[in-house]
Design a protein around this motif. Structure first.
Motif, PDB file in Angstrom:
ATOM      1  N   TRP A   1      11.810  17.809  47.159  1.00 13.29           N
ATOM      2  CA  TRP A   1      11.400  18.994  46.410  1.00 13.29           C
ATOM      3  C   TRP A   1      12.472  19.466  45.445  1.00 13.29           C
ATOM      4  CZ3 TRP A   1       7.462  20.821  44.361  1.00 13.29           C
ATOM      5  CH2 TRP A   1       7.270  22.166  44.052  1.00 13.29           C
ATOM      6  N   ASN A   2      13.745  19.375  45.830  1.00 12.05           N
ATOM      7  CA  ASN A   2      14.795  19.758  44.894  1.00 12.05           C
ATOM      8  C   ASN A   2      14.747  18.901  43.637  1.00 12.05           C
ATOM      9  OD1 ASN A   2      16.013  21.855  46.430  1.00 12.05           O
ATOM     10  ND2 ASN A   2      17.051  20.343  47.703  1.00 12.05           N
ATOM     11  N   SER A   3      14.524  17.594  43.807  1.00  6.61           N
ATOM     12  CA  SER A   3      14.454  16.698  42.646  1.00  6.61           C
ATOM     13  C   SER A   3      13.242  17.003  41.782  1.00  6.61           C
ATOM     14  CB  SER A   3      14.415  15.238  43.112  1.00  6.61           C
ATOM     15  OG  SER A   3      15.647  14.856  43.684  1.00  6.61           O
ATOM     16  N   VAL A   4      12.106  17.292  42.423  1.00  4.67           N
ATOM     17  CA  VAL A   4      10.903  17.651  41.660  1.00  4.67           C
ATOM     18  C   VAL A   4      11.164  18.913  40.835  1.00  4.67           C
ATOM     19  CG1 VAL A   4       8.510  18.441  41.838  1.00  4.67           C
ATOM     20  CG2 VAL A   4       9.297  16.527  43.245  1.00  4.67           C
ATOM     21  N   LEU A   5      11.766  19.915  41.452  1.00  2.00           N
ATOM     22  CA  LEU A   5      12.033  21.160  40.729  1.00  2.00           C
ATOM     23  C   LEU A   5      13.002  20.943  39.574  1.00  2.00           C
ATOM     24  CD1 LEU A   5      12.338  23.801  43.603  1.00  2.00           C
ATOM     25  CD2 LEU A   5      10.420  23.443  42.036  1.00  2.00           C
ATOM     26  N   GLU A   6      14.018  20.128  39.796  1.00  2.38           N
ATOM     27  CA  GLU A   6      14.971  19.847  38.717  1.00  2.38           C
ATOM     28  C   GLU A   6      14.275  19.128  37.561  1.00  2.38           C
ATOM     29  OE1 GLU A   6      18.072  17.696  40.666  1.00  2.38           O
ATOM     30  OE2 GLU A   6      18.648  19.405  41.906  1.00  2.38           O
ATOM     31  N   SER A   7      13.408  18.183  37.885  1.00  4.00           N
ATOM     32  CA  SER A   7      12.679  17.469  36.839  1.00  4.00           C
ATOM     33  C   SER A   7      11.781  18.417  36.060  1.00  4.00           C
ATOM     34  CB  SER A   7      11.849  16.344  37.473  1.00  4.00           C
ATOM     35  OG  SER A   7      11.406  15.430  36.511  1.00  4.00           O
ATOM     36  N   LEU A   8      11.086  19.302  36.776  1.00  2.00           N
ATOM     37  CA  LEU A   8      10.197  20.244  36.112  1.00  2.00           C
ATOM     38  C   LEU A   8      10.985  21.269  35.291  1.00  2.00           C
ATOM     39  CD1 LEU A   8       7.536  20.883  38.899  1.00  2.00           C
ATOM     40  CD2 LEU A   8       7.355  19.421  36.878  1.00  2.00           C
ATOM     41  N   TRP A   9      12.144  21.668  35.785  1.00  2.00           N
ATOM     42  CA  TRP A   9      12.963  22.630  35.036  1.00  2.00           C
ATOM     43  C   TRP A   9      13.283  22.096  33.644  1.00  2.00           C
ATOM     44  CZ3 TRP A   9      14.176  27.563  35.839  1.00  2.00           C
ATOM     45  CH2 TRP A   9      15.226  28.126  35.097  1.00  2.00           C
ATOM     46  N   PHE A  10      13.539  20.788  33.574  1.00  2.00           N
ATOM     47  CA  PHE A  10      13.883  20.178  32.287  1.00  2.00           C
ATOM     48  C   PHE A  10      12.670  19.568  31.583  1.00  2.00           C
ATOM     49  CE2 PHE A  10      18.008  19.975  34.588  1.00  2.00           C
ATOM     50  CZ  PHE A  10      18.739  20.759  33.703  1.00  2.00           C
ATOM     51  N   GLY A  11      11.478  19.738  32.141  1.00  2.00           N
ATOM     52  CA  GLY A  11      10.266  19.252  31.483  1.00  2.00           C
ATOM     53  C   GLY A  11      10.121  17.748  31.466  1.00  2.00           C
ATOM     54  N   VAL A  12      10.655  17.072  32.483  1.00  2.00           N
ATOM     55  CA  VAL A  12      10.604  15.603  32.543  1.00  2.00           C
ATOM     56  C   VAL A  12       9.456  15.172  33.452  1.00  2.00           C
ATOM     57  CG1 VAL A  12      11.862  13.505  33.159  1.00  2.00           C
ATOM     58  CG2 VAL A  12      13.093  15.455  32.175  1.00  2.00           C
ATOM     59  N   PRO A  13       8.476  14.422  32.950  1.00  2.00           N
ATOM     60  CA  PRO A  13       7.384  13.947  33.803  1.00  2.00           C
ATOM     61  C   PRO A  13       7.884  12.904  34.791  1.00  2.00           C
ATOM     62  CG  PRO A  13       7.251  12.906  31.654  1.00  2.00           C
ATOM     63  CD  PRO A  13       8.363  13.917  31.563  1.00  2.00           C
ATOM     64  N   MET A  14       7.141  12.713  35.875  1.00  2.00           N
ATOM     65  CA  MET A  14       7.609  11.873  36.972  1.00  2.00           C
ATOM     66  C   MET A  14       6.632  10.752  37.308  1.00  2.00           C
ATOM     67  SD  MET A  14       8.830  15.021  39.416  1.00  2.00           S
ATOM     68  CE  MET A  14       7.600  16.112  38.695  1.00  2.00           C
ATOM     69  N   ALA A  15       7.176   9.704  37.914  1.00  2.00           N
ATOM     70  CA  ALA A  15       6.393   8.703  38.634  1.00  2.00           C
ATOM     71  C   ALA A  15       6.800   8.818  40.090  1.00  2.00           C
ATOM     72  CB  ALA A  15       6.658   7.294  38.104  1.00  2.00           C
ATOM     73  N   THR A  16       5.832   8.910  40.988  1.00  2.00           N
ATOM     74  CA  THR A  16       6.095   9.287  42.376  1.00  2.00           C
ATOM     75  C   THR A  16       6.351   8.066  43.254  1.00  2.00           C
ATOM     76  OG1 THR A  16       3.729   9.303  42.885  1.00  2.00           O
ATOM     77  CG2 THR A  16       4.700  11.367  42.123  1.00  2.00           C
ATOM     78  N   TRP A  17       7.467   8.105  43.976  1.00  4.30           N
ATOM     79  CA  TRP A  17       7.830   7.031  44.900  1.00  4.30           C
ATOM     80  C   TRP A  17       8.356   7.678  46.184  1.00  4.30           C
ATOM     81  CZ3 TRP A  17       9.534   1.800  42.713  1.00  4.30           C
ATOM     82  CH2 TRP A  17       9.693   0.855  43.735  1.00  4.30           C
ATOM     83  N   PRO A  18       7.491   8.354  46.967  1.00  2.00           N
ATOM     84  CA  PRO A  18       7.951   9.055  48.171  1.00  2.00           C
ATOM     85  C   PRO A  18       8.438   8.084  49.246  1.00  2.00           C
ATOM     86  CG  PRO A  18       5.555   9.024  48.070  1.00  2.00           C
ATOM     87  CD  PRO A  18       6.035   8.468  46.764  1.00  2.00           C
ATOM     88  N   LEU A  19       9.453   8.533  49.992  1.00  2.00           N
ATOM     89  CA  LEU A  19      10.052   7.665  51.009  1.00  2.00           C
ATOM     90  C   LEU A  19       9.997   8.265  52.407  1.00  2.00           C
ATOM     91  CD1 LEU A  19      13.289   6.551  49.077  1.00  2.00           C
ATOM     92  CD2 LEU A  19      11.175   5.231  49.387  1.00  2.00           C
TER      93      LEU A  19
ATOM     94  N   GLY B   1      10.331  12.226  55.049  1.00  2.07           N
ATOM     95  CA  GLY B   1      10.120  13.665  55.129  1.00  2.07           C
ATOM     96  C   GLY B   1       8.726  14.066  54.667  1.00  2.07           C
ATOM     97  N   GLU B   2       8.668  15.146  53.899  1.00  3.22           N
ATOM     98  CA  GLU B   2       7.388  15.650  53.397  1.00  3.22           C
ATOM     99  C   GLU B   2       7.086  15.137  51.989  1.00  3.22           C
ATOM    100  OE1 GLU B   2      10.030  18.603  51.252  1.00  3.22           O
ATOM    101  OE2 GLU B   2      10.104  16.912  52.625  1.00  3.22           O
ATOM    102  N   GLN B   3       7.809  14.111  51.542  1.00  2.66           N
ATOM    103  CA  GLN B   3       7.754  13.691  50.138  1.00  2.66           C
ATOM    104  C   GLN B   3       6.386  13.167  49.709  1.00  2.66           C
ATOM    105  OE1 GLN B   3      11.042  10.968  49.979  1.00  2.66           O
ATOM    106  NE2 GLN B   3      12.541  12.584  50.398  1.00  2.66           N
ATOM    107  N   HIS B   4       5.619  12.579  50.629  1.00  2.43           N
ATOM    108  CA  HIS B   4       4.285  12.094  50.248  1.00  2.43           C
ATOM    109  C   HIS B   4       3.376  13.253  49.861  1.00  2.43           C
ATOM    110  CE1 HIS B   4       5.903   8.540  52.205  1.00  2.43           C
ATOM    111  NE2 HIS B   4       4.920   7.832  51.663  1.00  2.43           N
ATOM    112  N   LEU B   5       3.472  14.361  50.590  1.00  7.54           N
ATOM    113  CA  LEU B   5       2.679  15.537  50.229  1.00  7.54           C
ATOM    114  C   LEU B   5       3.159  16.118  48.902  1.00  7.54           C
ATOM    115  CD1 LEU B   5       0.431  17.486  51.080  1.00  7.54           C
ATOM    116  CD2 LEU B   5       2.172  18.842  52.278  1.00  7.54           C
ATOM    117  N   ASN B   6       4.456  16.131  48.677  1.00  8.05           N
ATOM    118  CA  ASN B   6       4.988  16.584  47.383  1.00  8.05           C
ATOM    119  C   ASN B   6       4.449  15.725  46.244  1.00  8.05           C
ATOM    120  OD1 ASN B   6       6.538  18.231  49.028  1.00  8.05           O
ATOM    121  ND2 ASN B   6       8.478  17.210  48.601  1.00  8.05           N
ATOM    122  N   ALA B   7       4.404  14.403  46.491  1.00  8.48           N
ATOM    123  CA  ALA B   7       3.909  13.484  45.468  1.00  8.48           C
ATOM    124  C   ALA B   7       2.440  13.751  45.153  1.00  8.48           C
ATOM    125  CB  ALA B   7       4.100  12.041  45.933  1.00  8.48           C
ATOM    126  N   PHE B   8       1.641  13.959  46.192  1.00  8.20           N
ATOM    127  CA  PHE B   8       0.220  14.263  45.990  1.00  8.20           C
ATOM    128  C   PHE B   8       0.071  15.522  45.142  1.00  8.20           C
ATOM    129  CE2 PHE B   8      -3.572  16.644  47.194  1.00  8.20           C
ATOM    130  CZ  PHE B   8      -4.565  15.711  46.966  1.00  8.20           C
TER     131      PHE B   8
END
Length: 481
Positions: A361-379, A381-388
């Motif tokens: 989630w910290n990485s997602v927020l940092e990416s969104l703060w700078f307006g950078v779109p993402m490709a999701t590769w959850p590994l 913890g809760e990362q799969h739900l974050n990716a969804f």
């Protein structure tokens, strides 16, 4: 008598520790001198984690803010634990009497106690001292909503989410396929589910939950939590809570940043998998092949497998992990960095146009703060739900699809080279001469996130309300609103 203080108990992992500390500092600043911040530091279970925490403490202690750090006595490690969450929870339980003694011994009156989401056993200490207690939830409101639902979901699950048919109802989200459930919850054969359910139940004992999100990011989820159909304390969405180093920038920028300086705007896809994320050799080969075939510029933070019984990755040996000829074939348009890299500096660079991320989630927020779109590769913890959520709800990411392949008698999940090529091309290539849909949405969300924490924004207003609530009654007298 000294002025009132907020007592903060952060978890030792960097993603939890620095997020909670930054949230505490925001409470401190919003209080305008009405409160100080006292951080009770638990000794991390491993030497590596302890050294990282100590580095954070030294830096923040010199910041000049009214923050005091107090180290708790060491305790014995629990044994026989089946999973990380069980170890952490039992380890925290052993600190309860130390925490109570440390809080009771403070010279300042205590305005509130704030504990990490995995530290709910310490709510007892606050209750016994008749102090208001809050939970700091460093993850998404969606994961919070799921944790609050775990008791009622238990009866619907036989072996766990991994054996479930249909979809899962996470309040405020579209129907979630079981494959997007947090991997720490998928099976009921280990005690992870039990402990997450335990923490979810105990959340309801807190006066409030401070969540690292905002109405702009997860409005529907936050509304669903607050609708009264399930027990939940007051929710204070004050995010995005992102830590930025306030020290002076180095005279010489990091080597990765210098490399980016020579690249065209929005031309580089950045690949990084978090502080404890790494890929095995077979997956590295597939990723390398897909990057090479995509034709796009890239900056890849490549880490090696953990060693010596710790869970942190080692510095990688590119010559050993990467396919023969890869570095030569991508010379000039790609950089492989085998050690830690300054992620926020990289995401904030104009040359970066996409982010392949583990979806912490910290990485997602940092990416969104700078307006950078993402490709999701959850590994993990809760990362799969974050990716969804990033793909289906926010529209700021494209999905990297996995295939299941036979590895001897076992099945293993793999992102194949063709899928890497497809996702990178879709993430980086403009559609119809303009920006991709995910890029446009990421830019919109970036603006909304920044507005949320500015004066008058939703998160700023939530923070102000929370501070007024915390400082209203201290040491037996009422403070005016």
């Amino acid at each position: 008598m000294a002025g009132p203080t907020i007592v903060l108990l952060p978890a030792w992992g960097s993603g939890h520790f620095m997020s909670a500390l930054e949230a505490g500092k925001r409470l401190l600043v919003a209080g305008g001198g009405a409160v100080s911040l006292t951080v009770l530091v638990m000794q991390a279970p491993t030497e590596i984690e302890a050294s990282v925490v100590e580095a954070h403490v030294r830096r923040e202690a010199a910041s000049g803010l009214d923050v005091t750090f107090r180290r708790l006595p060491a305790v014995e490690h629990p044994t026989g634990c089946e999973a990380t969450e069980e170890f952490m929870s039992r380890y925290v339980e052993r600190h309860a009497h130390h925490v109570k003694a440390a809080i009771a011994g403070l010279a300042s009156p205590v305005a509130a106690v704030v504990v990490d989401l995995f530290f709910t056993p310490l709510l007892d200490a606050a209750h016994e001292l008749s102090l208001p207690a809050y939970v700091y939830f460093a993850s998404t409101a969606a994961f919070l909503a799921l944790m609050l639902r775990l008791p009622e979901l238990r009866d619907d699950l036989t072996v766990g989410f991994d054996g479930m048919e249909g979809t899962v109802d996470v309040p405020g989200l579209p129907p979630v396929p079981p494959s997007y459930m947090p991997v720490c919850l998928v099976s009921k054969t280990v005690k992870n589910y039990d402990w997450f359910e335990y923490h979810g139940r105990r959340f309801t004992e807190a006066k409030g939950i401070i969540v690292n999100s905002s109405v702009e990011l997860e409005g529907a989820v936050l509304a669903a939590i607050a609708d009264g159909r399930r027990p939940a304390p007051a929710i204070h969405a004050i995010g995005p809570v992102i830590w930025f180093d306030a020290t002076l920038p180095p005279e010489q920028p990091h080597e990765c940043v210098r490399w980016l300086d020579a690249q065209p705007a929005a031309s580089v896809v950045f690949l990084c998998f978090g502080s404890i994320g790494f890929l095995d050799a077979a997956q590295v080969r597939e990723l390398a092949a897909g990057l090479e075939r995509s034709g796009h510029r890239f900056l890849w933070v490549l880490r090696g497998a953990p060693a010596g019984g710790v869970r942190y990755p080692t510095d990688a040996d590119p010559g050993e992990l990467l396919p023969e000829g890869f570095l030569e074939a991508t010379a000039g348009r790609g950089m492989v960095w085998p050690r830690w890299a300054p992620q926020k500096d990289i995401l904030g660079h104009a040359a970066v146009g996409g982010f392949v991320t583990h979806c912490g989630w910290n990485s997602v927020l940092e990416s969104l703060w700078f307006g950078v779109p993402m490709a999701t590769w959850p590994l993990y913890g809760e990362q799969h739900l974050n990716a969804f959520e990033a793909v289906a709800s926010m529209g700021v990411a494209v999905e990297l699809r996995r295939t299941t392949a036979k590895d001897g008698d076992a099945a293993r999940s793999l992102v194949e080279a063709a899928e890497v090529e497809r996702a990178v091309r879709r993430l980086m290539a403009p559609q119809g001469g303009g920006s991709s849909e995910a890029r446009e949405k990421a830019a919109e969300v970036s603006a909304a996130c920044r507005k949320a924490v500015e004066e008058g924004g939703s998160s700023h207003a939530a923070l102000q309300r929370l501070v007024r609530e915390i400082v209203r009654v201290v040491a037996g007298h009422t403070r005016p609103e």
